[in-house]
Design a protein around this motif. Structure first.
Motif, short mmCIF file in Angstrom:
data_model
loop_
_atom_site.label_atom_id
_atom_site.label_comp_id
_atom_site.label_asym_id
_atom_site.label_seq_id
_atom_site.Cartn_x
_atom_site.Cartn_y
_atom_site.Cartn_z
N ASP A 266 7.92 -4.96 2.73
CA ASP A 266 6.98 -5.14 1.62
C ASP A 266 7.25 -3.61 0.86
OD1 ASP A 266 6.29 -7.40 2.27
OD2 ASP A 266 4.59 -6.84 3.53
N SER B 66 7.06 2.41 -3.00
CA SER B 66 5.90 1.79 -3.61
C SER B 66 5.46 0.75 -2.48
CB SER B 66 6.30 1.14 -5.01
OG SER B 66 7.41 0.46 -4.48
N TYR B 67 4.32 0.45 -2.64
CA TYR B 67 3.79 -0.87 -1.94
C TYR B 67 2.48 -1.34 -2.49
CZ TYR B 67 1.42 -3.41 2.07
OH TYR B 67 1.12 -4.34 2.84
N SER B 68 2.67 -2.66 -2.78
CA SER B 68 1.67 -3.52 -3.47
C SER B 68 1.52 -2.62 -4.72
CB SER B 68 0.65 -3.57 -2.88
OG SER B 68 -0.71 -4.41 -3.29
N TYR B 69 0.16 -2.48 -5.10
CA TYR B 69 -0.21 -1.67 -6.70
C TYR B 69 0.16 -0.18 -6.36
CZ TYR B 69 -3.01 -6.01 -6.43
OH TYR B 69 -3.43 -7.28 -6.16
N PHE C 224 -2.70 -2.07 -11.73
CA PHE C 224 -3.67 -3.55 -11.55
C PHE C 224 -3.73 -4.11 -12.63
CE2 PHE C 224 -5.46 0.22 -9.28
CZ PHE C 224 -5.19 -0.04 -8.01
#
Length: 236
Positions: free
Chosen positions: A102, A131-134, A167
């Motif tokens: 991820d 980077s991870y998710s947002y 976001f």
């Protein structure tokens, strides 16, 4: 990082429409173009708080290797005697981006060139991010610079570290948050001290609004800066 914003946007859209009809598109090759009311780099204006027209070309291989170039008009307020009289910036970069589970990563090198400046102020950085998710965290460090980039006797070194978050707060509308810290002898030579910059941005459909501030002590460098922009990306 204007005098006729609507005309510039029309030109950009025209180029994008032309590119979309290209029957000989090259996989991995893309271009971008934008106009902005203020070109801000790490919270500091590169156009004397004026507008900029910008654009670039990128190639990304399926392996994750990429190369690209990008250009913008600049205005540092200098002259032919003291230098810093460049009218444009041309960047050249290459790197490798990929993912492990991820987590995404990006490492590379960027060269900032000012070909028409009367002084030798070009410089280069090595950069990396995860980077991870947002969320994204990254850093860049100076690795080479021209003879006139910094004052005599200064060690040519700096480090910029940052954290970003992005976001989607409604359909197509993205909120961006950023904080960065610029430190090292060369950063202090340029700005008098190490400093932190902060920004908040909103973007949708190519339009962007950026509000940025630094804690630099002196001049108008710690004033709140606002930039409005429009950008397009297209395959070649």
């Amino acid at each position: 990082m204007k005098k006729a914003l609507s005309l510039a946007i029309s030109s950009v859209l025209g180029v994008a429409a032309l590119a979309s009809t290209n029957a000989y598109a090259i996989e991995g090759l893309s271009a971008n173009a934008s106009v902005t009311s203020n070109y801000l780099w790490r919270g500091v204006t590169q156009t004397d708080d004026g507008a900029a027209v910008q654009g670039g070309i990128d190639y990304e291989h399926s392996s994750g290797i990429y190369v690209g170039t990008w250009a913008s008009n600049v205005d540092f307020g200098g002259d032919e005697v003291t230098g810093l009289d460049a009218s444009y910036e041309a960047d050249f970069y290459f790197g490798y981006a990929g993912a492990v589970g991820d987590f995404g990563y990006d490492v590379g090198y960027i060269y900032y060139a000012y070909p028409d400046d009367s002084a030798e102020i070009d410089l280069g950085e090595v950069y990396g991010s995860v980077s991870y998710s947002y969320f994204t965290v990254g850093a860049a460090t100076l690795v080479n610079s021209g003879d006139d980039a910094f004052s005599d006797g200064q060690d040519d070194d700096w480090v910029y570290v940052y954290a970003d978050a992005a976001f989607e707060i409604s359909e197509g509308l993205e909120l961006g948050l950023h904080v960065g810290n610029f430190s090292g002898d060369s950063a202090e030579d340029w700005f008098g001290d190490s400093y932190t910059d902060y920004s908040v941005s909103l973007s949708k459909g190519g339009f962007g609004l950026l509000v940025s501030k630094t804690d630099i002590d002196g001049g108008n460098l710690d004033d709140v800066k606002v930039a409005v922009s429009y950008a397009v990306d297209f395959d070649l």
